[in-house]
Structures are given as C-alpha cells and as structure tokens.
Design an enzyme around this catalytic site. Sequence first.
Site, PDB file in Angstrom:
ATOM      1  N   HIS A   1       0.694  19.790  -3.049  1.00 47.38           N
ATOM      2  CA  HIS A   1       1.072  19.474  -4.425  1.00 47.38           C
ATOM      3  C   HIS A   1       0.364  18.233  -4.963  1.00 47.38           C
ATOM      4  CE1 HIS A   1       3.568  22.859  -4.361  1.00 47.38           C
ATOM      5  NE2 HIS A   1       4.304  22.526  -5.410  1.00 47.38           N
TER       6      HIS A   1
ATOM      7  N   ASP B   1      11.906  13.903  -7.799  1.00 48.15           N
ATOM      8  CA  ASP B   1      12.561  14.782  -8.777  1.00 48.15           C
ATOM      9  C   ASP B   1      12.502  16.247  -8.347  1.00 48.15           C
ATOM     10  OD1 ASP B   1      12.874  12.546 -10.270  1.00 48.15           O
ATOM     11  OD2 ASP B   1      11.362  13.049 -11.773  1.00 48.15           O
TER      12      ASP B   1
ATOM     13  N   GLU C   1      16.715   7.314 -15.049  1.00 52.68           N
ATOM     14  CA  GLU C   1      15.364   7.684 -15.469  1.00 52.68           C
ATOM     15  C   GLU C   1      15.346   7.686 -16.995  1.00 52.68           C
ATOM     16  OE1 GLU C   1      13.241  10.950 -13.819  1.00 52.68           O
ATOM     17  OE2 GLU C   1      13.541  10.319 -11.738  1.00 52.68           O
TER      18      GLU C   1
HETATM   19  P1  FAD Z   1      -0.136  17.232  -0.036  1.00 53.86           P
HETATM   20  O1  FAD Z   1      -0.659  17.401  -1.405  1.00 53.86           O
HETATM   21  O2  FAD Z   1      -0.226  18.393   0.875  1.00 53.86           O
HETATM   22  O3  FAD Z   1      -0.828  15.945   0.642  1.00 53.86           O
HETATM   23  C1  FAD Z   1      -0.901  14.720  -0.048  1.00 53.86           C
HETATM   24  C2  FAD Z   1      -1.630  13.676   0.816  1.00 53.86           C
HETATM   25  O4  FAD Z   1      -0.827  13.357   1.939  1.00 53.86           O
HETATM   26  C3  FAD Z   1      -2.960  14.174   1.380  1.00 53.86           C
HETATM   27  O5  FAD Z   1      -3.864  13.118   1.450  1.00 53.86           O
HETATM   28  C4  FAD Z   1      -2.589  14.646   2.762  1.00 53.86           C
HETATM   29  O6  FAD Z   1      -3.691  14.589   3.660  1.00 53.86           O
HETATM   30  C5  FAD Z   1      -1.506  13.670   3.148  1.00 53.86           C
HETATM   31  N1  FAD Z   1      -0.520  14.270   4.044  1.00 53.86           N
HETATM   32  C6  FAD Z   1       0.174  15.418   3.881  1.00 53.86           C
HETATM   33  N2  FAD Z   1       0.998  15.616   4.923  1.00 53.86           N
HETATM   34  C7  FAD Z   1       0.820  14.571   5.750  1.00 53.86           C
HETATM   35  C8  FAD Z   1       1.379  14.197   6.996  1.00 53.86           C
HETATM   36  N3  FAD Z   1       2.293  14.947   7.616  1.00 53.86           N
HETATM   37  N4  FAD Z   1       0.967  13.041   7.566  1.00 53.86           N
HETATM   38  C9  FAD Z   1       0.045  12.256   6.955  1.00 53.86           C
HETATM   39  N5  FAD Z   1      -0.531  12.569   5.792  1.00 53.86           N
HETATM   40  C10 FAD Z   1      -0.143  13.708   5.192  1.00 53.86           C
HETATM   41  N6  FAD Z   1       6.176  12.302  -6.416  1.00 53.86           N
HETATM   42  C11 FAD Z   1       7.174  11.400  -6.487  1.00 53.86           C
HETATM   43  O7  FAD Z   1       7.092  10.335  -5.892  1.00 53.86           O
HETATM   44  N7  FAD Z   1       8.287  11.662  -7.235  1.00 53.86           N
HETATM   45  C12 FAD Z   1       8.466  12.845  -7.885  1.00 53.86           C
HETATM   46  O8  FAD Z   1       9.483  13.031  -8.533  1.00 53.86           O
HETATM   47  C13 FAD Z   1       7.441  13.809  -7.807  1.00 53.86           C
HETATM   48  N8  FAD Z   1       7.586  15.009  -8.404  1.00 53.86           N
HETATM   49  C14 FAD Z   1       6.592  15.933  -8.291  1.00 53.86           C
HETATM   50  C15 FAD Z   1       6.769  17.171  -8.898  1.00 53.86           C
HETATM   51  C16 FAD Z   1       5.785  18.135  -8.809  1.00 53.86           C
HETATM   52  C17 FAD Z   1       5.989  19.472  -9.486  1.00 53.86           C
HETATM   53  C18 FAD Z   1       4.582  17.838  -8.121  1.00 53.86           C
HETATM   54  C19 FAD Z   1       3.474  18.841  -8.055  1.00 53.86           C
HETATM   55  C20 FAD Z   1       4.391  16.607  -7.505  1.00 53.86           C
HETATM   56  C21 FAD Z   1       5.399  15.636  -7.582  1.00 53.86           C
HETATM   57  N9  FAD Z   1       5.261  14.386  -6.981  1.00 53.86           N
HETATM   58  C22 FAD Z   1       6.281  13.483  -7.056  1.00 53.86           C
HETATM   59  C23 FAD Z   1       4.027  14.009  -6.275  1.00 53.86           C
HETATM   60  C24 FAD Z   1       4.132  14.290  -4.781  1.00 53.86           C
HETATM   61  O9  FAD Z   1       5.036  13.400  -4.167  1.00 53.86           O
HETATM   62  C25 FAD Z   1       2.773  14.085  -4.094  1.00 53.86           C
HETATM   63  O10 FAD Z   1       1.785  14.844  -4.715  1.00 53.86           O
HETATM   64  C26 FAD Z   1       2.888  14.487  -2.619  1.00 53.86           C
HETATM   65  O11 FAD Z   1       1.723  14.110  -1.949  1.00 53.86           O
HETATM   66  C27 FAD Z   1       3.074  15.967  -2.516  1.00 53.86           C
HETATM   67  O12 FAD Z   1       3.462  16.314  -1.237  1.00 53.86           O
HETATM   68  P2  FAD Z   1       2.723  17.501  -0.505  1.00 53.86           P
HETATM   69  O13 FAD Z   1       3.512  17.800   0.698  1.00 53.86           O
HETATM   70  O14 FAD Z   1       2.440  18.609  -1.406  1.00 53.86           O
HETATM   71  O15 FAD Z   1       1.369  16.713  -0.099  1.00 53.86           O
END
Ligand code: FAD
Length: 535
Positions: free
Chosen positions: A94, A163, A279
């Site tokens: 994400h 969120d 918020e």
């Molecule tokens: P990914 O996109 O898969 O990875 C993100 C980064 O983290 C990459 O660099 C990856 O290499 C690294 N990573 C992933 N897993 C690990 C691991 N296990 N160990 C070490 N590194 C790792 N953020 C907020 O703070 N608050 C919110 O309310 C919020 N709402 C969101 C709502 C939506 C619809 C979306 C799309 C995003 C939101 N986000 C929010 C942002 C979100 O927290 C970050 O984009 C987060 O990185 C997404 O998690 P993911 O598991 O999809 O990570």
Amino acid sequence: MATNKLLLTFAICRLIVTVGLTLRPTELLRLGLDGQLSLDPTDMETASLDFGMMSRAEPLAVFHPASAEDVVRLVDAAYASVNGFTVSAKGHGHSINGQAQTSHGVVIEMSGSVKKLAQLSPLVSMEQEVQEQRYVDVWGGELWIDVLRATLQYGLAPRSWTDYLYLSVGGTLSNAGISGQAFNHGPQISNVYELDVVTGKGELMTCSEEQNSELFHAVLGGLGQFGIITRARIPLEPAPQRVRWIRALYSNFTAFTKDQEFLISLHGHPNSQKFDYIEGFVIVDDGLINNWRSSFFSPRNPVKITSFNANGSVLYCLEVTKNYDESSANTIDQEIEALLEKLDFIPTSVFTTDLPYVDFLDRVHKNELKLRSKGLWDVPHPWLNLLVPKSRISDFDKGVFKGILGNNTSGPILIYPMNKDKWDHRSSVVTPDEQVFYLVAFLRSALDTVIGGDESQSLEYLTNQNRQILRFCDDAGIKLKQYLPHYTTQEEWMDHFGDKWAQFYQRKMEFDPRRILATGQRIFKPSFTSKVASW
Ligand code: FAD
C-alpha cells in the site's frame, strides 16, 4: 513438492543469468527454503505494482516465506552473493511510490502466504492484572485487521491505530503508523515492546529498548532500511465495546485549530476528561462530506454544506470519538457534553453516531468496498502527506486550502495535530521541530478520463499541484517534513533527515552494509550497482 522444486530451480537460474548469482541452483536448494520462490505471472505482476499505481518494477522472483528462518536464508544468500541481488520485503503493497519494489532482486511477500502456519498466527499473552504482560506477538506481514480480530477474542486490542487496517504490521512500523489516537498514545512505533528483525547481513536478532536497542530504534520508522521485521510484540489494553463518533463544523480556521490543539493538550488528563481520538478534515465542496467515509452520514439524510457556509468558502470538520462500555454508558453523555461545551464550532453543526468499536476502527474498509464496486479503487493515487509545524499551519491554510486548491480536491484532506513528545526521538522517523505539528494528508485519486474538459482530476494535474504545494511551503519557509516520504536523490534524503542523517547513514552501514534492503525507497544504491545499468 516436485513442482515447487522445479519452479525454484527455474527462478534461481533466472537469478544466476540476470545478476550472476554465484551459487549453483542445487546449493540454493540446499538452503532448505520451506517457502516458495515463484515466477508465477500473477505473483510477478502483484509485486511490480502498488496502491499508488504510479511506478512499476518487475522483480527477478517473488518469495513466499514459510518462517523467519526462510527470510534469514534468503537475505543471507543475497548478502553473501559475490555479484549481489536486492531483497525487498513487501507487506500489503500500500505504498504510493514503489517503496516495496525492486528490479534487481527478490520481493518477499510478507503478507498472506504464511498464514496457514499456526505458529505464525497472533499469539496473545494476557496477564490481565499486569499492563506490561498484556501483549500480542504477530508475524511482520500480519494485517492490522487480523491483529484486531485475534486480540478481540480476548477482550483486548492495541491502542494506537491507522485509519485503515488492511496494512501490514511491518509496513506501518517502517513508517510510523498514525491516526486520531496518536495525540494520546503516540504513533504505532511508540507502541512496540519488542521486534525480531532479519538484518541486511542475514542475522535474526531480537531487539527492544533493553536488548540490541540501536537496531530496535533504527527499524522503527526506518523505511525498511535496516532489517526485515518478522515478529512484533504489541502492547494491548482492554478493548472498549462501543464508540460515540462526533463531527462538528467550523468556518473559521483559527477557531478550528485552536479547538483541536486544546483537545490534544488534554492527553495527560483522566480518560473521562478527554476524547480517545481526534482528527479533522477540510471540506471544499459538498461531495466530500457525504461520500468520504460515508458510513457516518446516512444517505437518506445527506448534509448540505451550503446550509453552513453561505459564502461558499472552505469549511473544516472536527472529528472526535469517545470509547465506552457497559460500565461507562451512564456517564458518557455528560462527559462528551462537558468537552463540547468548551469548543467553538458552528452552533447546530454537531453530528453524532454510535457504533461497535470494531466497526469504527474498520470504517475505511467500507469505503474501499464502495470505491471498488465503482472501479475507483485501482486508480493512480498521487497522495501527499505532510507534517506541518503548528506555528505555520495558518499560513498553510491561506496558501494551500484557500489558495492553490481552488475548489477542487479529488479526495479527502485530513488535518489533525499531534504532540511531539509522544514520538520517541531515538527512532528513525523525522518530524518538525516543534512540540505540536499537524498531519495534512491529501488523499487523491486520479481519473484516466477527462470529464467535460475538466482536467483537474488527471494524474498530471494532481502531481503538478503536489509540486506546487511543496514549492509554496519552501518559498514561504514552512519547515515541514514529508510523512511516507518520497525522494529520488540522496541529497534530498539528506535534507529530509537533517541532523539525523549521520545517524541514519551509520546505522545503514552497520545493519545493511551492502545496501540490499528496500532499495525501492531510493535512499541508498546497492553496493553492486556499478555492475548493473540502473537500479
Ligand atoms: P508496503 O507498501 O508493502 O511496504 C512499505 C515499506 O515498508 C517498503 O519499503 C517495504 O520494503 C517496507 N516493509 C514492508 N514490510 C516490512 C517488514 N516486515 N519489515 C521491514 N520493512 C518492511 N498510514 C498511516 O500512518 N496512517 C493511516 O491512517 C494510513 N492510512 C492509509 C490508508 C490507505 C488506503 C493506504 C493505501 C495507506 C495508508 N497509510 C496510512 C500508509 C501506510 O501506513 C503505508 O503505506 C504502509 O507502508 C503500508 O503498509 P504495507 O504493509 O502496505 O507496506
């Protein structure tokens, strides 16, 4: 099993051809990976894209680990390989700008595939009497929604959230993890007892405040640069049963921010004298208030913005909640009344709803399902998330909300303040240099088609507008920090980290000296990049 081995051999051969991996396939097979190395087109496509849908990079292979030891074996092989290949952990994908992608190595799919293994399911410890002993141990790729479901079975829940819950634990802890509880409990990275991390040297280390503390602080907010989180120990609290969810409107920005700042200043007060979540959002047209998170307002009873702002200017909506259960149900109304009395919103503009705790935490998923059904979820998302110091938030309002944006937003704009002393300065994340700062989040969706000659929803238009906002802040000397930062040169990253850069760099050299992890962040080039055309 035989098919697995065949696929594995095939994937390894591809690695050998592409990056000159010096291990022979049989040797990598002997590493004893229990998970699956895959070249399946669907796996490859999924690993090539992310939620932002603005960047694309195809990995050499995708790995579905079956255990932390599997992650160790793969990273160790990458670290030891003479010519090198990169390893990127991917949570739920994400990110917006390809942060979990790599084109010179393997993407480890941390979410999903390992669930079937019972030993990786969330494990709740619940010495109810002792706060420190109420926690859950979760796999790094676990989604927060599953953490919530698992802990609720014991009447417990984590205390700091995002969120949206379809994000992985490792993914949000690599950034910060913020929502309306952050003013009170700090971001999610301030709510971790212990981690298991596989460093860029292929070592599995347990770390906490007391043990390997340098690694612990480096990884929290570390953008995946120092290691792969395979386990996190998250503190729990008794879960409330229900939530009173309140919104109130303001036409005056100063009154709005004054009230938000007053409410977050109550963080040290007893629970009965403060809200649990604070918020807010900016409304520049009618559409937003009724569509975004529409579970709040009933479709049969839409809110007419025009009835609150006669001159059609920007409105601001405060959003707060109060948790309760049977024992506090009798007093909740008075407690809320006492707090609302001190605020200065437009009289008659208070809207209240009441729902189960889990429905409140999972509220954005409802919106996702609606957008998916209209084909509006899998579209480019040129999001911009900024942390703006309190002293300049009114300049930001004038220049951006009332200036650059015009009457167009193309998505929700969140705005809420947080207390800096709830953030641990030893973590890798950087925030503005003031005790109170605001998150301002432009959560934009771009449309492919230009409707009626209006280009203001196009990716190009919105991307340009993001640049314009950043340029305005730069020119006005507003010392903001990007949240979920995205830069493409090391100079920009050095500027982003400021005083913290030297420490960030030193930690990188210590924990990932070959710079093979999370290269999609574009902070460090892998040590072997001189041998490949681009990275
Ligand atoms: P990914 O996109 O898969 O990875 C993100 C980064 O983290 C990459 O660099 C990856 O290499 C690294 N990573 C992933 N897993 C690990 C691991 N296990 N160990 C070490 N590194 C790792 N953020 C907020 O703070 N608050 C919110 O309310 C919020 N709402 C969101 C709502 C939506 C619809 C979306 C799309 C995003 C939101 N986000 C929010 C942002 C979100 O927290 C970050 O984009 C987060 O990185 C997404 O998690 P993911 O598991 O999809 O990570």
